[in-house]
Design a protein around this motif. Structure first.
Motif, mmCIF file in Angstrom:
data_model
loop_
_atom_site.group_PDB
_atom_site.id
_atom_site.type_symbol
_atom_site.label_atom_id
_atom_site.label_comp_id
_atom_site.label_asym_id
_atom_site.label_seq_id
_atom_site.Cartn_x
_atom_site.Cartn_y
_atom_site.Cartn_z
ATOM 1 N N LEU A 294 -6.829 3.024 -6.201
ATOM 2 C CA LEU A 294 -5.491 2.474 -5.799
ATOM 3 C C LEU A 294 -5.843 1.372 -5.144
ATOM 4 N N LYS A 295 -6.907 1.040 -4.560
ATOM 5 C CA LYS A 295 -7.115 0.034 -3.490
ATOM 6 C C LYS A 295 -7.189 -1.153 -4.503
ATOM 7 N N ASP A 296 -7.953 -1.225 -5.811
ATOM 8 C CA ASP A 296 -7.860 -2.271 -6.507
ATOM 9 C C ASP A 296 -6.459 -2.657 -7.160
ATOM 10 N N VAL A 297 -5.481 -1.611 -7.289
ATOM 11 C CA VAL A 297 -4.280 -1.847 -7.855
ATOM 12 C C VAL A 297 -3.507 -2.711 -6.788
ATOM 13 N N VAL A 298 -3.592 -2.114 -5.389
ATOM 14 C CA VAL A 298 -2.917 -3.090 -4.354
ATOM 15 C C VAL A 298 -3.184 -4.247 -4.341
ATOM 16 N N ALA B 188 -0.965 -7.434 -4.835
ATOM 17 C CA ALA B 188 -0.736 -8.281 -3.780
ATOM 18 C C ALA B 188 -1.103 -9.709 -4.243
ATOM 19 N N ASP B 189 -1.914 -9.963 -5.044
ATOM 20 C CA ASP B 189 -2.503 -11.351 -5.706
ATOM 21 C C ASP B 189 -1.151 -11.710 -6.655
ATOM 22 N N ARG B 190 -0.581 -10.931 -7.432
ATOM 23 C CA ARG B 190 0.471 -11.209 -8.275
ATOM 24 C C ARG B 190 1.683 -11.676 -7.346
ATOM 25 N N LEU B 191 2.026 -11.112 -6.273
ATOM 26 C CA LEU B 191 3.043 -11.466 -5.447
ATOM 27 C C LEU B 191 2.878 -12.359 -4.401
ATOM 28 N N ASP B 192 1.584 -13.002 -4.362
ATOM 29 C CA ASP B 192 1.263 -13.799 -3.357
ATOM 30 C C ASP B 192 1.383 -13.493 -1.984
ATOM 31 N N VAL B 193 0.835 -12.536 -1.685
ATOM 32 C CA VAL B 193 0.668 -11.779 -0.123
ATOM 33 C C VAL B 193 -0.643 -11.693 -0.082
ATOM 34 N N ALA B 194 -0.854 -12.170 1.278
ATOM 35 C CA ALA B 194 -2.210 -12.221 1.787
ATOM 36 C C ALA B 194 -2.923 -11.088 1.852
ATOM 37 N N GLN C 103 0.905 -1.075 0.210
ATOM 38 C CA GLN C 103 -0.032 -0.125 0.031
ATOM 39 C C GLN C 103 0.849 1.160 0.106
ATOM 40 N N GLU C 104 1.905 1.405 0.697
ATOM 41 C CA GLU C 104 2.670 2.441 0.866
ATOM 42 C C GLU C 104 3.205 2.805 -0.340
ATOM 43 N N ARG C 105 3.993 1.574 -1.127
ATOM 44 C CA ARG C 105 4.679 1.960 -2.115
ATOM 45 C C ARG C 105 3.893 2.282 -3.231
ATOM 46 N N CYS C 106 2.637 1.724 -3.352
ATOM 47 C CA CYS C 106 1.595 2.045 -4.604
ATOM 48 C C CYS C 106 1.227 3.661 -4.273
#
Lengths: 151, 87
Positions: A136-140, A144-150, A75-78
């Motif tokens: 932005l929320k959609d992007v995050v 996260a999906d792409r990076l496998d982060v819950a 979120q921060e980086r986005c």
């Protein structure tokens, strides 16, 4: 690309060998410490040694593993990427703000923002997915999906 | 009283398709630029591509847009070729 991969594998093997080496040093020196203690050296000395060993083993960085990512760090980086985009007013940026309505970006700008996010995280977002990312929320969530982060 | 549910300012299907093509061309140009080795050149070409899209943003005639799309695709191919050669 293949050569890069090979290089990475090679370096990780090297790294593994180095860890093994340090481990063997560690066991050797700790057995030495036990010996010393048996001979009557101070306990403080042994503590120092133990500390040094843990330092040594901890300082090894595993090449294959990237920095741990959490949903908040994404979120921060986005948010930062979006704030740095030249057509965006940094004051208006929040997770809920919509690219088109709130930030005044048109479709071409939105493409640029998504590309910037791809660059930032090293992921690929397909055209069809990118169309559906409106704030932005959609992007995050997508990243996260792409990076496998819950999340 | 059978009012249409479609708002008056909606695009026709053809307009929508052309718009989609323009956006995907824009994306492809940026993708192609990623592979460019020289950073200064990359910046320059990026700025040029952006300006070119913005400059022709006002066009509404479908034929004109299609023509420019073809031109843009040709430029993109050329760019890709050059980038591949440079690597």
């Amino acid at each position: 690309m293949a050569s890069l991969c090979r290089l990475r594998v090679l370096s990780s093997i090297q790294n593994f060998a180095r860890i093994q080496h340090i481990r063997s040093i560690a066991t050797r020196s700790s057995s030495f410490a036990v010996l010393q203690q048996g001979l009557g050296t101070s306990k403080c000395n042994q503590n120092n040694l133990q500390q040094r060993i843990t330092e040594l083993t901890r300082s090894v960085r595993h090449y294959g593993s990237a920095a741990e990512m959490t949903i908040t760090s994404i979120q921060e980086r986005c948010t930062l990427v979006l704030k740095l985009f030249d057509k965006v007013d940094p004051e208006k940026v929040s997770l809920e703000s919509k690219f088109a309505e709130d930030l005044g970006l048109d479709s071409l700008d939105a493409v640029e923002v998504i590309m910037a996010m791809e660059d930032e995280f090293g992921v690929e977002i397909s055209d069809e997915t990118a169309e559906k990312l409106l704030n932005l929320k959609d992007v995050v969530e997508c990243v996260a999906d792409r990076l496998d982060v819950a999340h | 009283m059978a009012a249409s549910r479609i708002p008056p300012k909606v695009m026709s299907l053809k307009q929508f398709m052309v718009r989609q093509q323009v956006i995907s061309l824009y994306r492809d140009v940026f993708r192609a630029l990623r592979a460019m080795p020289d950073d200064a050149q990359k910046k320059e070409v990026k700025a040029w591509a952006k300006e070119e899209f913005r400059r022709n943003q006002h066009h509404t005639d479908e034929m004109v847009i299609k023509m420019m799309l073809t031109q843009g695709k040709q430029s993109l191919r050329e760019l890709q070729k050059t980038v591949n050669m440079a690597r």
